[in-house]
Design a protein around this motif. Structure first.
Motif, PDB file in Angstrom:
ATOM      1  N   ALA B  72       1.121  -1.732  -0.128  1.00 34.66           N
ATOM      2  CA  ALA B  72      -0.273  -0.097  -0.018  1.00 34.66           C
ATOM      3  C   ALA B  72       1.550   1.294  -0.272  1.00 34.66           C
ATOM      4  N   LEU B  73       0.257   2.634  -1.134  1.00 34.66           N
ATOM      5  CA  LEU B  73       1.073   3.957  -1.005  1.00 34.66           C
ATOM      6  C   LEU B  73       0.947   4.199   0.634  1.00 34.66           C
ATOM      7  N   THR B  74       1.296   5.737   0.836  1.00 37.55           N
ATOM      8  CA  THR B  74       1.221   6.129   1.956  1.00 37.55           C
ATOM      9  C   THR B  74      -0.257   6.791   2.301  1.00 37.55           C
ATOM     10  N   TYR B  75      -0.920   7.159   1.273  1.00 43.63           N
ATOM     11  CA  TYR B  75      -2.544   7.794   1.972  1.00 43.63           C
ATOM     12  C   TYR B  75      -2.939   6.197   1.920  1.00 43.63           C
ATOM     13  N   CYS B  76      -3.387   5.839   1.630  1.00 41.06           N
ATOM     14  CA  CYS B  76      -4.034   4.628   1.835  1.00 41.06           C
ATOM     15  C   CYS B  76      -3.731   3.579   3.125  1.00 41.06           C
ATOM     16  N   GLN B  78      -2.661   5.171   5.707  1.00 42.70           N
ATOM     17  CA  GLN B  78      -3.272   6.493   6.626  1.00 42.70           C
ATOM     18  C   GLN B  78      -4.503   6.335   6.462  1.00 42.70           C
ATOM     19  N   ALA B  79      -5.163   6.108   5.573  1.00 47.29           N
ATOM     20  CA  ALA B  79      -6.594   5.856   5.247  1.00 47.29           C
ATOM     21  C   ALA B  79      -7.312   4.934   7.049  1.00 47.29           C
ATOM     22  N   ARG B  80      -6.863   3.567   5.967  1.00 44.23           N
ATOM     23  CA  ARG B  80      -6.968   2.172   6.565  1.00 44.23           C
ATOM     24  C   ARG B  80      -6.441   2.532   7.865  1.00 44.23           C
TER      25      ARG B  80
END
Lengths: 516, 94, 298
Positions: B72-76, B78-80
């Motif tokens: 996963a990339l950073t945005y994902c 942190q979202a999870r």
């Protein structure tokens, strides 16, 4: 240890395990020897017969001793049982310090791991994957792993850099006098091209089969005058399901379809896609999609190519059947459709590894390629391509014909995603080099296409305004922006566990043991 | 001050995603992160930092976070993490 | 056309708008590579009820962190009467999307309610007021009846059709050539055209039938639709090809636009091309053709 920098700036030791190493000096150099190797003369007199009762008898007849070298082909891919069978037998016989020279090691060969750890197998020459590759990365094998391309392996056997004591040839069919082919029998695998150098230059050649057929076998791929012994066994030497696929899957991933589509656009823009065009591609999902897009385009424009080369797959064979090529040259056959084609279609031609890719011959087939589509684990700012190690430093793959086709083809395209998960594929310097940047023209990713400024096609491709052209530096930056930075460098010790040879026998790079 | 309500999970094991599971930790145990990742050597330190950034933003503690990362990339990531925290602490619930 | 508040002229090309399920990071982060004119990150029908919260946060983060190139960035939020709408707006509006798709839009009141909520949030977060468009999707008979009022509402751009739901709502049966939606399509197209808004055709569900998609898109174009919603990247190239004007059409469009511009310069009252009078709608259609041609050549 003393090191020298080779032409691409990689530090190569001057000597390793008492062998002097030649640092890579650029493409088209060599040969570093004058004459080919000459194996022992073996004689069979009238009335003598070749059939032996077991693999053990064959090992004895071939006079294998401690420190000897044995070889195999990998046309059975992940359905191969023979290599394991022979290694188990060698271990049971108490032999040790054996050098293994298969044309590749696959996941199914994980059974030989204990023999590495016990010093029964101390050296391997070929691309490795899976459990064995991992073990070597962690220093579990005594001596070196030497990674060679298909052409490089053929060269090393033919010029005597590697002397084979016994070549074991898994034979889908063989007659009692040793004539072998790969197109019939329950273990049919198609072309036996990788076994040709072994058969012609080893000091003893053993055919092992589940299907003994009456003399004379037909067609003849490897002929009786090279084969010393024939072993028929009922223990399966291969698993047909692992040998050939009934259907290879074209990728459905829209990202890979885009890459495939853009590869064809690059080929079109290069000006090479015209009458007499020659092409090679692999058997992976993206490669198959590219082959199919190419086929649709060539059909729509009535372009007749000269030859296709494989990895022969149904996709490539259908191009032959559509009249888009005069012939297919086949060094390795991947699916049942292509095996049938090799058997039945005179325009589908089996070729040996040397004829395919050995640079130190009077001319190998890769020299005639217009374009090749290749993959890789990493690419760097100098367009060097890594196919053997992952970004964490572990050995994970071989390199097949990557190095050979990249040098031979006019237009070399590397088709890869810009990231795999979070890991950027474009980096400052690859962990290890399998193909030097001077042989790479274009890198096609889903987020942009980079053209090597040294490429003969640079000006032509940059004029094609519909291509999403970026510099390789821009691609790296896009990848790092998405990933949140470059990947951490792999942690290694200072013990060298593998060398990567260039096809001419010089050394391109070394691989260090990973520190875990 | 939010209180831990239940063990909670967010995300998935699909390619490019991360599965974040939050369970209650002992009193005063702080924040423990167990990371399994296909990119652990290459990005492990950064992944953990990204998870911690979200934990600090919500000011929660005494939890154990298990993360199984599939690239996963950073945005994902942190979202999870945020979604798992909200579920575990009952934030935004009626 | 007088520039009214919340009714800025919108002539963005929307030949394709690609639905991306909002809970799939692999699809979200690759959305921009396929060349769709518009992207729709979905929080509604593709997201199970139990995952509305996680999808919302993922899409919010994605829009803030990722670059989507030249594509328009829109989000399909949940409908007016759902418990999710308010949280969707609070999370998504601050990310400054280009537009919000409102599913099952039925009345003018629906739109006004949404418009007011968006305005409040824009003000609360210090955003320029009025830039976020509302893109209704008409999926019920009531929505069709009210479409003339809906298109007159503030912020409206790009009205879509939910073909599957509509067919069920009116009690009709789906057919391959879509004739059961002819009247509805025309009504929506006419309403949109009166207010210079784009009408977008419904999705074509069979992603393996590229020829069928091409024909359906050609039919949509000749009716007056200006775009088509797509559900898979492989559909984008097909729809763009259908939108590509012929050489003849491009040729004629160039002449019309040229003649019109010259007549403006010379202050002439009327323009004629090939012996026919050219009114403004014909010029606008010609400009649209040239715009599609330019995009198609890329």
């Amino acid at each position: 240890m003393k090191f020298t920098a080779n032409k691409i700036g990689r530090k190569i030791p001057e000597e390793l395990f008492e062998k002097k190493l030649i640092p890579f000096q650029g493409k088209g150099k060599g040969p570093y020897k004058v004459r080919k190797y000459a194996p022992k003369i073996r004689m069979r007199r009238p009335g003598e017969q070749k059939i032996l009762g077991s693999i053990r008898e064959a090992i004895k007849a071939g006079e294998l001793t401690d420190g000897g070298t044995i070889s195999f082909h990998h046309h059975f891919r992940n359905g191969d049982f023979l290599l394991n069978m022979v290694c188990h037998e060698i271990a049971a016989m108490g032999l040790k310090d054996i050098r293994l020279v298969p044309s590749s090691i696959q996941g199914v060969h994980k059974e030989i791991l204990p023999y590495l750890e016990k010093g029964i197998i101390t050296e391997i020459n070929c691309g490795t994957s899976s459990v064995i590759a991992d073990a070597i990365s962690h220093g579990k094998m005594e001596r070196l792993l030497t990674i060679r391309s298909h052409g490089g392996r053929a060269r090393s056997i033919e010029n005597g850099d590697v002397e084979i004591d016994i070549a074991f040839i898994a034979a889908p069919t063989v007659d009692p006098y040793g004539n072998i082919n790969g197109v019939r029998g329950k273990n049919a695998c198609g072309s036996l091209g990788y076994a040709f150098p072994d058969a012609h230059f080893a000091n003893y050649v053993v055919a092992v089969t589940n299907d003994l057929v009456p003399f004379p076998n037909n067609p003849i791929s490897i002929s009786q005058d090279h084969v010393d012994a024939v072993v028929k066994t009922d223990k399966p030497i291969g698993d047909p399901k692992g040998i050939v696929s009934t259907t290879l899957r074209i990728t459905r991933d829209p990202k890979n379809l885009k890459i495939a589509h853009d590869c064809v656009e690059v080929i079109k823009a290069s000006g090479l896609l015209k009458e007499g065009f020659s092409y090679q591609s692999g058997a992976g999902g993206t490669a198959l999609a590219t082959t199919n897009f190419l086929r649709d385009y060539m059909k729509s424009k009535n372009i007749k190519g000269s030859f296709g080369m494989g990895g022969a797959t149904e996709a490539l064979v259908r191009m032959l059947e559509d009249g888009l090529f005069e012939a297919i040259l086949d060094v390795q056959t991947f699916d049942t459709y292509a095996v049938q084609s090799l058997l039945n279609n005179p325009r589908h031609i089996e070729i040996g590894a040397s004829q395919y890719a050995n640079p130190q011959t009077s001319g190998c087939a890769v020299n005639l390629l217009d374009t090749i589509i290749l993959g890789g684990t990493e690419v760097d700012l100098n367009f060097n391509v890594n196919t053997s190690t992952e970004s964490d430093g572990r050995i994970q793959w071989g390199m097949g014909g990557h190095q050979d086709t990249a040098e031979g083809a006019k237009l070399t395209i590397i088709a890869i995603p810009l990231l795999r998960g979070r890991i950027p594929i474009v980096v400052d310097n690859v962990v290890s080099v399998n193909t030097p940047g001077e042989n790479v023209d274009v890198v096609v990713t889903e987020r942009g296409i980079a053209v090597n400024p040294e490429s003969a096609f640079y000006d032509t491709l940059l004029k094609a305004k519909h291509l999403n052209i970026k510099t390789i530096e821009e691609l790296k930056r896009i990848a790092e922006d998405l990933a949140g930075g470059p990947p951490n460098q792999p942690k290694t010790t200072d013990r060298i566990v593998a060398i990567i040879e260039y096809r001419d026998g010089s050394v391109l790079d070394v691989i260090y043991q990973v520190a875990d | 001050m939010v209180k831990f309500v239940r063990t909670a999970q967010a995300g998935s094991l699909e390619s490019c995603d991360i599965l974040v599971t939050i369970t209650k930790g002992k009193e005063q145990s702080g924040v423990k992160i167990n990371l399994e990742s296909s990119a652990k050597k290459q990005f492990g330190d950064r992944i953990i930092a990204e998870i911690m950034e979200v934990v600090k933003k919500f000011g929660v503690t005494d939890i154990v976070i298990s993360a199984v990362d599939k690239g996963a990339l950073t945005y994902c990531i942190q979202a999870r993490t945020e979604a798992a925290i909200k579920r575990a602490f009952g934030v935004d619930e009626k | 056309m007088k520039k009214e508040p919340f009714k800025e002229k919108d002539d963005r090309l929307r030949r394709t708008r690609l639905y991306i399920p909002g809970n799939h990071p692999a699809m979200i982060q690759n959305a921009e590579i396929y060349g769709a004119d518009s992207l729709i990150f979905d929080l509604e029908d593709s997201i199970p009820l139990t995952e509305k919260d996680t999808a919302r946060i993922l899409v919010r983060n994605a829009i803030q962190a990722l670059n989507f190139g030249r594509s328009e960035v829109t989000v399909r939020i949940n409908g007016i009467n759902t418990p999710f709408l308010e949280k969707d707006l609070e999370a998504i509006v601050p990310t400054k999307p280009d537009g919000l798709l409102l599913p099952k839009a039925e009345t003018e009141e629906d739109i006004l309610f949404l418009h007011e909520r968006i305005t409040e949030l824009e003000k609360k977060h210090g955003l320029p007021v009025g830039k976020i468009r509302i893109m209704p999707i008409i999926e019920t008979a009531l929505g069709v009846v009210n479409v003339e009022k809906i298109v007159a509402a503030p912020r409206i751009a790009a009205v879509g059709i939910g073909g599957e739901d509509l067919t069920a709502d009116i009690g009709a049966i789906r057919t391959p050539d879509g004739r059961e939606l002819e009247y509805i399509s025309s009504k929506i197209i006419v309403a949109c055209a009166a207010y210079h808004i784009q009408a977008i055709d419904t999705v074509f569900a069979d992603i393996n039938d590229q020829e069928g998609l091409f024909q359906a898109t050609k039919r949509a174009i000749s009716r007056g639709f200006q775009g088509k919603s797509v559900i898979h990247p492989s559909q984008i190239e097909v729809v763009h090809r259908a939108f590509m004007p012929s050489e003849e059409e491009i040729e004629k469009a160039k002449r019309i636009v040229k003649a019109y511009r010259e007549s403006l310069k010379k202050g002439l009252g009327a323009v004629s091309v090939d012996g026919r009078m050219i009114d403004l709608p014909i010029v606008m259609r010609a400009e649209r053709i040239l715009k599609r041609a330019k995009a198609g050549k890329k």
